[in-house]
Each structure stands twice: as structure tokens, then as C-alpha cells.
Design an enzyme around this catalytic site. Sequence first.
Site, PDB file in Angstrom:
ATOM      1  N   SER A 120      44.681  48.302  32.081  1.00 51.23           N
ATOM      2  CA  SER A 120      43.503  48.883  31.443  1.00 51.23           C
ATOM      3  C   SER A 120      43.749  50.302  30.956  1.00 51.23           C
ATOM      4  O   SER A 120      42.949  50.846  30.197  1.00 51.23           O
ATOM      5  CB  SER A 120      42.325  48.902  32.429  1.00 51.23           C
ATOM      6  OG  SER A 120      42.638  49.704  33.563  1.00 51.23           O
ATOM      7  N   HIS A 141      44.127  42.367  27.964  1.00 49.17           N
ATOM      8  CA  HIS A 141      43.270  43.067  28.920  1.00 49.17           C
ATOM      9  C   HIS A 141      41.919  42.390  29.074  1.00 49.17           C
ATOM     10  O   HIS A 141      41.059  42.463  28.204  1.00 49.17           O
ATOM     11  CB  HIS A 141      43.080  44.529  28.480  1.00 49.17           C
ATOM     12  CG  HIS A 141      42.191  45.312  29.391  1.00 49.17           C
ATOM     13  ND1 HIS A 141      41.313  46.276  28.945  1.00 49.17           N
ATOM     14  CD2 HIS A 141      42.019  45.250  30.741  1.00 49.17           C
ATOM     15  CE1 HIS A 141      40.666  46.776  29.972  1.00 49.17           C
ATOM     16  NE2 HIS A 141      41.066  46.170  31.067  1.00 49.17           N
ATOM     17  N   ASN A 191      37.473  51.005  27.185  1.00 50.29           N
ATOM     18  CA  ASN A 191      37.541  52.190  28.048  1.00 50.29           C
ATOM     19  C   ASN A 191      37.494  53.487  27.239  1.00 50.29           C
ATOM     20  O   ASN A 191      37.014  54.509  27.727  1.00 50.29           O
ATOM     21  CB  ASN A 191      38.803  52.149  28.905  1.00 50.29           C
ATOM     22  CG  ASN A 191      38.617  51.269  30.125  1.00 50.29           C
ATOM     23  OD1 ASN A 191      37.520  51.149  30.657  1.00 50.29           O
ATOM     24  ND2 ASN A 191      39.688  50.636  30.566  1.00 50.29           N
TER      25      ASN A 191
END
Length: 508
Positions: A120, A141, A191
Site C-alpha cells: 500500500s 493493491h 492513499n
Amino acid sequence: MSEMKKIGVVGAGAMGQGIAQIAAQAGYTVYLFDTRAEAVTAAQKQLQAIWQRQVERGRMTSEQTEAAYALIQPCSQLEQLADSDLVVEAIVENLKIKQEVFQNLEALVSETCILASNTSSLSITAIAQACQRPERVAGFHFFNPVPLMKVVEVIEGLRTDPQVCEQLVAMAKAMGHTPVRAKDMPGFIVNHAGRPMNIEGLKIAQEQVADFATIDAIMREQAGFRMGPFELMDLTALDVSHPVMESIYNQFYQEPRFRPSPITAIRYAGGILGRKTGEGFYRYEDGKKQLPEEPAIPALDAGVKVWLVPHHAEGYERAQALLQRLDVELVEAEEAPEDALLVATPFGEDVATIVAHFGLDATRTVALDTAFGLEVGQRRVVMRSLLTADEWVQTARAIFGSDGSPVSVIEDSAGFVAQRLVASIVNGACDIAQQGIASAEDIDTAVSLGLGYPKGGPLALGDALGAEMLLEILQSMQMITGDMRYRPSLWLQRRVQLGVSLKTSRRV
């Protein structure tokens, strides 16, 4: 590249188990390996229990679950993954350890086998650097819990063969997930795009603008988000989210937009991590979040007068329409009367700036956020200056809550709470697009599915709210604070100048 039928999964933790589950359900043979044999056994038992519940709920048949379970092949040695068509690594986020695993895998598998990492936060290019054939290494991911989070990022390293990513895209679809393509940059899409919510929320709290619960309530009930930043961080836990904040900040060479907060650093060090420790930004009793009780809205006195500051035409018009619906007397005069509440409607500015500009009585002046939440039942936000008298703050609460809508009072802040957070979120997504990390469509898809943001993702949200308004908010915040974290992305600025959607690519 040949058709993939056999998938190796390295790591039998929550992520590895989830990947194994959806792969087996899609009909792939899964070789599940972990350096701890007991982890593989535990994952098998957990999968069996999960599939049994699926049968009980009528979501799968007994035949389907038995077939899926039979496809899970427990492995005690890495060599047992040798005939895999794809190996997905889902182990600890440590570059050196991942590189070692990939080197070992490369010595075992066929030349056509794809090697993918579920990382990640680490660079796919850096992981692939340890391999003799980096062109077959890519990122794959998934998000936790894998079966429920229906998005997967397919990440292309600098040496990755594009055909490898095409095969991973096809496999993701076969497993019932939505793939999005990303370049190898810190945070990839989700993210990366998720940083502004947490970081700006922490900045607002650090400046004592509002407490954690108020900020969360504003984001839910005024801006329309599923969760506020502190609820989200309690859910993900600070031992996950704080290191990611630090990692992305440092990987982007201290980019101001990603500047972390000492609030999370101190809590992380103290083990106050969130739901899983029973205490985070909230306390949890029997798993239930404990919330402070909101004060009741005071009764509205008869004859209350309001004078709107003639500062922002759009804000003035929205506030005027609201006051008319609330049946409150609006004084229309060039000068502010001495017996009226003075209400400003800034976009990105604070009360102190407006008071100083117009020479107003600071003790009677508040600001109303007109960018969001003006319908009945939506949370309204009143901002006071450091000199606003409590009696006038209570008058403002009584006025704007007179139709039963909740009202939050915050301290002076350039951009209120929702304006700051939403503008930062949209601006962050614009910068991801500007850097070419992902397409505008994939950014919205990834963030919508991965984070649950409203309106179909941050760029669509910017279009729905009005990109011109958000640009104005950012420019005002940067001017007042001098903080480069608020500088507008060129992607946003140019699309406002040209009058096109934020999802418009560089070439129409």
C-alpha cells in the site's frame, strides 16, 4: 502471456486470506503460503467459517463453497508455488523483506509467471529492482476487507510490461472487483487522495477551531460524507494511518499538502489507536462510540434583526434566501444598525479579516457557511471571531436552528471546516490528475469505492459544488494563512479558467 489459472498468495494474514477467498470463489486454484504454518491453518478455518455463513445467508450454495474451499491449497514451502501463473505477495510493509521474497520467487516460478505486490505504500519499481526480470513485476493493491472493498489498484512500475497490468485488470474483473490503473507514485491513488481529509481535519483540530466530534458531525451532516476524519482514523487505527501519513509526506519530499500532525504522533506513541484499543479520538464502550451531548438550540426571541455584510454576492444571496425562509427580519441598510446581529458569508476567509475590512463591531459579528448545508435538517455552521460576545453567538444559534436544523459553532478559521476540508480533498485529487498518476475517471472510481466519498468521487464532487467556488476558497485560505498547503492545483485552476469539467483530460 498465457491464461492464468493458478494463483500463489504469499502471506496468510487478513489481506492474503481475503485475496485467496475471492480468487477461489472465482474458480482459481490458490496456493496459500506463510512462513508460519499455523497462519495458513487459521486462514483455512476462517475461510471455512466465512463460506458457511454465506450459505446460511443464502449468498452461496453448499456446492459453491465446497468447490471454493477445495481450490485452497495450503503450502508449507515456498517451492510449492512454483507452477503458479501469478503470485501475489501480501506480507509486512518492509522493502528489504519484500525484495528478498521476490528474488526467491523469481528463482522458482516460470518465465511467464507474473509477480505482484499488494503493498500500500512501497514503490513497485523499488521492489522490482531486486528481480532479474522487473518487467513482470506490478502492484496489485487490494483493500481491507478484500471481499467487501470492490476496488483494486493495478500499479505499473517504471519497468513493468503494460501487458502484465492488462492481465491483472482482467483478473480483477474476473474476481468481481473494479480495477483502476495507477503509476508508481507514493500512495498510488486511494492513499494519496485520502490524505487531505485526515491531514486537514487534524490541522483544524490543532488550531482549536472545533473539537473532533464537531468536525466529524460537520463533514457528515453538512458536507454529506459518510464519515468524518476522526471517525475514519479510529476505524483504520493510528498504527496504520499515522505511519502512512509520515511515509507519503517524506516520499514527496515534505510537500506541504501532506504535512502530518503532532496530534497523531503523540497518540500513536501512547497507544491510543482507535476502536481496536477501546480509545482513540473517541472512547468506545462495548464497541459503541461515546459522543458528547449537543447543547439544545435556544428559543428565538421576537424582533431579532440581522444585517448581512455586503461582502460576497453569492454568499449574501444564499443567506438572504435562508433568512427569508426562517422568517427573520433582515435589515437592508448601507450601515450596520446597532441592535442587529451582523452575519458575514465568506468563502475561504475568516471573521477577523471581514471585520477589519469593513470596520464592523466584532462583538456582534458571526459568519455563516453558505457553501454547504442550508436545507432543512442539514447541519449549519456559525463561526465566531475571538471577540464575538456569547449572547450574539446564542442569537445566531437560535436563528439558524429555528427550523429544527442542528447548528455547530466553531472558532475563527479561514474556510470554516467543510470549506477547508472539501476544497483540500478536491485539490488533492486534481493534483493526482495533474501528475498523471491516474486518469480522472479512475481517480473518482478508486476514491468512491475505496473511501466512500460522495457524488461519485472528488473530481465529480468538485464539479457538483462548483470548481470556481472551490478555487476561490483555496486562494482566500492561502492568502490569509500564507500556507502553501492551500495553493490551488494547476489542474483545478486551468479548468476553471477554461470553463470545463474537472474530469476533462489534457486533450479534449
